[in-house]
Scaffold this active site. Structure first.
Site, mmCIF file in Angstrom:
data_model
loop_
_atom_site.group_PDB
_atom_site.id
_atom_site.type_symbol
_atom_site.label_atom_id
_atom_site.label_comp_id
_atom_site.label_asym_id
_atom_site.label_seq_id
_atom_site.Cartn_x
_atom_site.Cartn_y
_atom_site.Cartn_z
ATOM 1 N N HIS A 46 0.815 -1.080 -0.101
ATOM 2 C CA HIS A 46 0.049 -0.003 0.116
ATOM 3 C C HIS A 46 0.795 1.268 0.127
ATOM 4 C CE1 HIS A 46 -3.729 -2.164 0.462
ATOM 5 N NE2 HIS A 46 -3.300 -2.693 1.430
ATOM 6 N N ARG A 71 6.955 -5.600 3.162
ATOM 7 C CA ARG A 71 5.694 -6.096 2.682
ATOM 8 C C ARG A 71 5.511 -6.348 1.289
ATOM 9 N NH1 ARG A 71 -0.020 -4.610 4.834
ATOM 10 N NH2 ARG A 71 0.062 -2.632 4.147
ATOM 11 N N ASP A 85 16.519 -11.304 -2.360
ATOM 12 C CA ASP A 85 17.931 -11.099 -3.055
ATOM 13 C C ASP A 85 18.495 -9.668 -2.934
ATOM 14 O OD1 ASP A 85 17.887 -13.573 -4.017
ATOM 15 O OD2 ASP A 85 17.274 -13.033 -6.149
ATOM 16 N N GLU A 147 -5.920 -11.844 7.951
ATOM 17 C CA GLU A 147 -6.701 -10.562 7.974
ATOM 18 C C GLU A 147 -7.870 -10.627 6.866
ATOM 19 O OE1 GLU A 147 -4.460 -7.125 6.160
ATOM 20 O OE2 GLU A 147 -3.580 -8.435 4.671
ATOM 21 N N ASP A 173 -7.974 -4.604 7.594
ATOM 22 C CA ASP A 173 -8.852 -5.720 6.562
ATOM 23 C C ASP A 173 -9.261 -6.665 7.669
ATOM 24 O OD1 ASP A 173 -8.120 -5.283 3.903
ATOM 25 O OD2 ASP A 173 -6.115 -5.703 4.048
HETATM 26 C C1 3PY Z 1 -4.425 -4.034 7.613
HETATM 27 O O1 3PY Z 1 -4.642 -3.109 8.278
HETATM 28 O O2 3PY Z 1 -5.156 -4.452 6.985
HETATM 29 C C2 3PY Z 1 -2.944 -3.927 7.283
HETATM 30 O O3 3PY Z 1 -2.623 -4.823 6.315
HETATM 31 C C3 3PY Z 1 -1.902 -3.080 8.282
HETATM 32 O O4 3PY Z 1 -0.714 -3.368 7.547
HETATM 33 MG MG MG Z 2 -4.182 -5.437 4.941
#
Ligand code: 3PY
Ligand code: MG
Length: 267
Positions: A46, A71, A85, A147, A173
């Site tokens: 994001h 991430r 890598d 999530e 999420d």
């Molecule tokens: C969320 O809040 O869904 C996230 O992925 C936070 O990193």
């Molecule tokens: Mg998330």
């Protein structure tokens, strides 16, 4: 190989507190690396961050003892292998919902026979040392996010997947999955119960529990509950909150109305 300091803390049963990088630049990555945190995560899902931004950000973090995580945008072996890598010591893989998806993430992080990671370390050799391939399977952290509704239901099979080092909860999420508004530091009883359910599954399977926050209040709460990978604050949010608070302190001057960039999220 240079050890993964965060995995060492986890092995010792200790927590590691981290920060989040959403701004695509090496200077603010280096600034964040000088704030006392154990780890930083470059957010390619994001954050406004591309691979060509990620590499100099990893280089900036490596001027310190902070452990670099990335991430990745999705559970895709190609990008997982490519950030490893380049020097990431851990990956955080979003939206992992079942055992097969967890296994896919693990396989991308591990050289054969444990996994299917292709050989081709580049910048990581400079950071980790020439014996990287020999120890990488033990030192690289594979962190999967729970999530989604399916992920909540199948948290036991995810937490018990061999090679998964930690489960990282994305609170917003998770909230959406529960039919709640996407609030980060969340006190809704349904959210609290689900976070506790995931925490208990992690404890059952001896997998490190992790969670994202946007405040020391929630970071402290989760540390006190036994979470070992807690995210305290993000670069963009810290900058915005600090300047808005300073602006609000002035008298004898009328500030412009803040833009809609006022945020409640943790990215
Ligand atoms: C969320 O809040 O869904 C996230 O992925 C936070 O990193
Ligand atoms: Mg998330």
């Amino acid at each position: 190989m240079r050890i993964n300091r965060v995995k060492k803390l986890w092995r010792e049963g200790k927590p590691a507190v981290g920060g989040w990088l959403s701004i695509p630049h090496c200077v603010q990555a280096e600034v964040m690396a000088h704030t006392g945190l154990d780890w930083l995560c470059i957010d390619m899902q994001h954050g406004c961050i591309d691979y060509s931004d990620t590499v100099p950000m990893l280089t900036a973090i490596s001027t310190t003892h902070v452990t670099p995580f990335v991430r990745v945008p999705w559970n895709e072996p190609a990008i997982i292998m490519k950030v490893l890598d380049a020097g990431a010591y851990g990956v955080i893989v979003p939206m992992v919902s079942n055992r097969a998806e967890a296994e896919r993430a693990v396989a991308a992080c591990r050289y054969p026979p444990a996994g299917m990671r292709s050989n081709g370390p580049n910048r990581v050799l400079l950071y980790a040392g020439a014996d990287y391939q020999k120890h990488a399977n033990d030192e690289v952290a594979c962190v999967v996010m729970v999530e989604t509704l399916e992920g909540i239901e199948k948290v036991d099979e995810i937490a018990s997947t061999p090679g998964v080092d930690a489960i990282y909860i994305g609170p917003t999420d998770l909230a959406l999955a529960l039919g709640l508004p996407p609030v980060m530091d969340n006190d809704d009883p349904k959210h609290v119960a689900t976070v506790n359910r995931i925490l208990e599954a992690c404890k059952r399977h001896k997998t490190v529990p992790g969670i994202h926050t946007t405040s020391s209040k929630f970071t402290q709460r989760y540390l006190d509950q036994g979470f070992q990978m807690v995210m305290l604050g993000a670069d963009r949010v810290a900058m915005s909150n600090y300047m808005k608070a300073e602006v609000a302190r002035l008298t004898g001057w009328t500030p412009m109305a803040p833009g809609s960039g006022a945020n409640s999220g943790g990215y």
